[in-house]
Design a protein around this motif. Sequence first.
Motif, PDB file in Angstrom:
ATOM      1  N   ILE A 132       0.878  -1.178   0.000  1.00 56.29           N
ATOM      2  CA  ILE A 132       0.000   0.000   0.000  1.00 56.29           C
ATOM      3  C   ILE A 132       0.910   1.221   0.000  1.00 56.29           C
ATOM      4  O   ILE A 132       1.654   1.449   0.970  1.00 56.29           O
ATOM      5  CB  ILE A 132      -0.922  -0.002   1.236  1.00 56.29           C
ATOM      6  N   GLU A 134       1.352   5.390  -0.698  1.00 59.96           N
ATOM      7  CA  GLU A 134       0.722   6.709  -0.918  1.00 59.96           C
ATOM      8  C   GLU A 134       1.826   7.739  -1.021  1.00 59.96           C
ATOM      9  O   GLU A 134       2.679   7.816  -0.124  1.00 59.96           O
ATOM     10  CB  GLU A 134      -0.198   7.066   0.264  1.00 59.96           C
ATOM     11  N   ASN A 135       1.818   8.516  -2.086  1.00 59.72           N
ATOM     12  CA  ASN A 135       2.825   9.570  -2.303  1.00 59.72           C
ATOM     13  C   ASN A 135       4.256   9.049  -2.129  1.00 59.72           C
ATOM     14  O   ASN A 135       5.079   9.657  -1.459  1.00 59.72           O
ATOM     15  CB  ASN A 135       2.599  10.750  -1.348  1.00 59.72           C
ATOM     16  N   ARG A 137       5.347   6.672  -0.378  1.00 59.15           N
ATOM     17  CA  ARG A 137       5.654   6.106   0.935  1.00 59.15           C
ATOM     18  C   ARG A 137       4.828   4.851   1.180  1.00 59.15           C
ATOM     19  O   ARG A 137       3.605   4.859   0.994  1.00 59.15           O
ATOM     20  CB  ARG A 137       5.381   7.154   2.018  1.00 59.15           C
ATOM     21  N   ARG A 139       2.709   2.522   3.195  1.00 59.88           N
ATOM     22  CA  ARG A 139       1.860   2.708   4.388  1.00 59.88           C
ATOM     23  C   ARG A 139       1.443   1.371   4.986  1.00 59.88           C
ATOM     24  O   ARG A 139       0.833   1.331   6.056  1.00 59.88           O
ATOM     25  CB  ARG A 139       0.593   3.474   4.024  1.00 59.88           C
ATOM     26  N   SER A 151      -5.968  -5.654   4.514  1.00 59.28           N
ATOM     27  CA  SER A 151      -5.009  -4.549   4.539  1.00 59.28           C
ATOM     28  C   SER A 151      -4.415  -4.443   5.938  1.00 59.28           C
ATOM     29  O   SER A 151      -5.137  -4.474   6.930  1.00 59.28           O
ATOM     30  CB  SER A 151      -5.697  -3.230   4.170  1.00 59.28           C
TER      31      SER A 151
END
Length: 475
Positions: A132, A134-135, A137, A139, A151
């Motif tokens: 996972i 995001e931007n 990074r 997570r 998740s």
Amino acid sequence: MTESVHSHSDVVVVGGGPSGLVAAISAARAGAKTLLIEQYGFLGGMATAASVGPFSPFHYDDQQITVGIPQELIERLMAAGGSTGHLKCIPEYGSGATMAYFDREIYKEVAFDMVEEAGVRLLLHSFLADAIVENGRVRGVRVANKSGLQSVFGKVVVDATGDGDVAAAAGAAFQWGRQGDELAQPMTMFFEMAGVDVAALRGYIAAHPADFEWTSVLKSPRPIPREFTQDYFVAQGFKSFVAAAKAAGELELGRDTVLLQSTLREGTIVFNSTRIGKLRGTDADQFTEAEIVGRRQAMSLAAFARKYLPGFANAYVCSTGGQIGVRESRHVLGEYVLTRDDVVEGRRFPDVVARGFFPVDIHDPKGGKGYQEGGSTWIKPKGPYDIPIRCLIPHSTDGLVLCGRNISATHEAHGSLRVMGTAFGIGHGAGATAAVAALSDVAPREVDVARVQKLLIGQRANLDLKGSNSFAATP
Ligand SMILES: Cc1cc2nc3c(=O)[nH]c(=O)nc-3n(C[C@H](O)[C@H](O)[C@H](O)COP(=O)(O)OP(=O)(O)OC[C@H]3O[C@@H](n4cnc5c(N)ncnc54)[C@H](O)[C@@H]3O)c2cc1C
């Protein structure tokens, strides 16, 4: 498929091999809420899933380099009647300074005990499905298991899959195998034979040195429990028998020698001898093919042993690895790439978080040769070398710490650091790095290295920061 959120943690470790289980214990003991994910129903990695062993050195010559949590594991195994502890190899060529024999089933139990006592939460039977991100990074990760797709979120994720599966899923850059032709060390299906007349086997080995590339015996520097007081030895050769059986079309084997050794149990011999080159453990079809060929080679070799090798007439295959052993795959590109020279020169780095020491041991990626010109490689470092924290930090991805054999290193450097003694130590460094990053809410690349080192020393790791055995200048 059902999708759900499983949990939020400070540190999520993916992979419960030697590096991952020590990383999880270190992080949890440091106070980080830690989750350990593993595809199998037990921990131990190659040692338990692929029946690989014994534990290669915790030592460089007589100096113990790997201590702390990994040494605790050895002591717990010994207390449970599951290990000889460290035995000295004489000579060390082909084996390293020491080896510790262990019982796989007791290892599985002790590993569970240690992670649970540290407060690590386990998520077993769960295979990485995706990272996972995001931007840029990481997570967390998504896993596939009996509950569906789950998740798992973490402030820091540790990739201890051996293959760099999390890093690859997150889009991190990596080198597959060696530079140039991208070949890696071959895979091997381990198997054991019981009912062996070990005295007859040892008699042959002693009487025919010319038939072997190398042999070692193992001696304990201290008394070991009476049930383990058998002779321990390792031998690579039986060249004449292999040549004769291959000429007669009676042996399907990817190498021209047999490498075998004693186990913890009397009358049982383990074979580290099948060889499947040029296939990738990270490609589902090639991994499938390797399993089939590996098992075929194992059964062919067992039949050969019964017919040709002294002491095996009444022996039988009592176990095989649950999966084929994968020695090498992805080397994730980190802030620093550990090189052959770093290893061979025994280089020191101020940002050390783990130390290595095993010879560069590269099984022939292309053919069947042992330690000969154009075949396998064996180079002893001039001294123990440092593994800087930068080798654990992916160059292009945040939120992720590399761990175990997939850290940032060349094919040659990996040839040394891949053994379990060093993998345990790298796991310790990775777990401490992840814990400090998560608990201080910074990205792993921004972590205060001095804090990580302090934590490691507090957990009794040997970083040799005072340099009492410094061997070469830091580049
Ligand atoms: C044939 C062979 C012989 C060897 N001989 C020796 C020896 O004699 N002595 C020695 O010390 N070392 C030996 N080694 C080296 C050593 O076993 C490994 O290099 C070491 O185990 C690496 O540790 P690791 O924690 O990085 O990875 P691994 O031990 O590979 O552990 C990785 C863990 O992650 C899990 N995992 C992987 N992918 C996923 C996924 N996608 N999702 C969920 N879980 C996943 C695996 O099930 C495993 O438990 C040998 C290796 C091989 C292959």
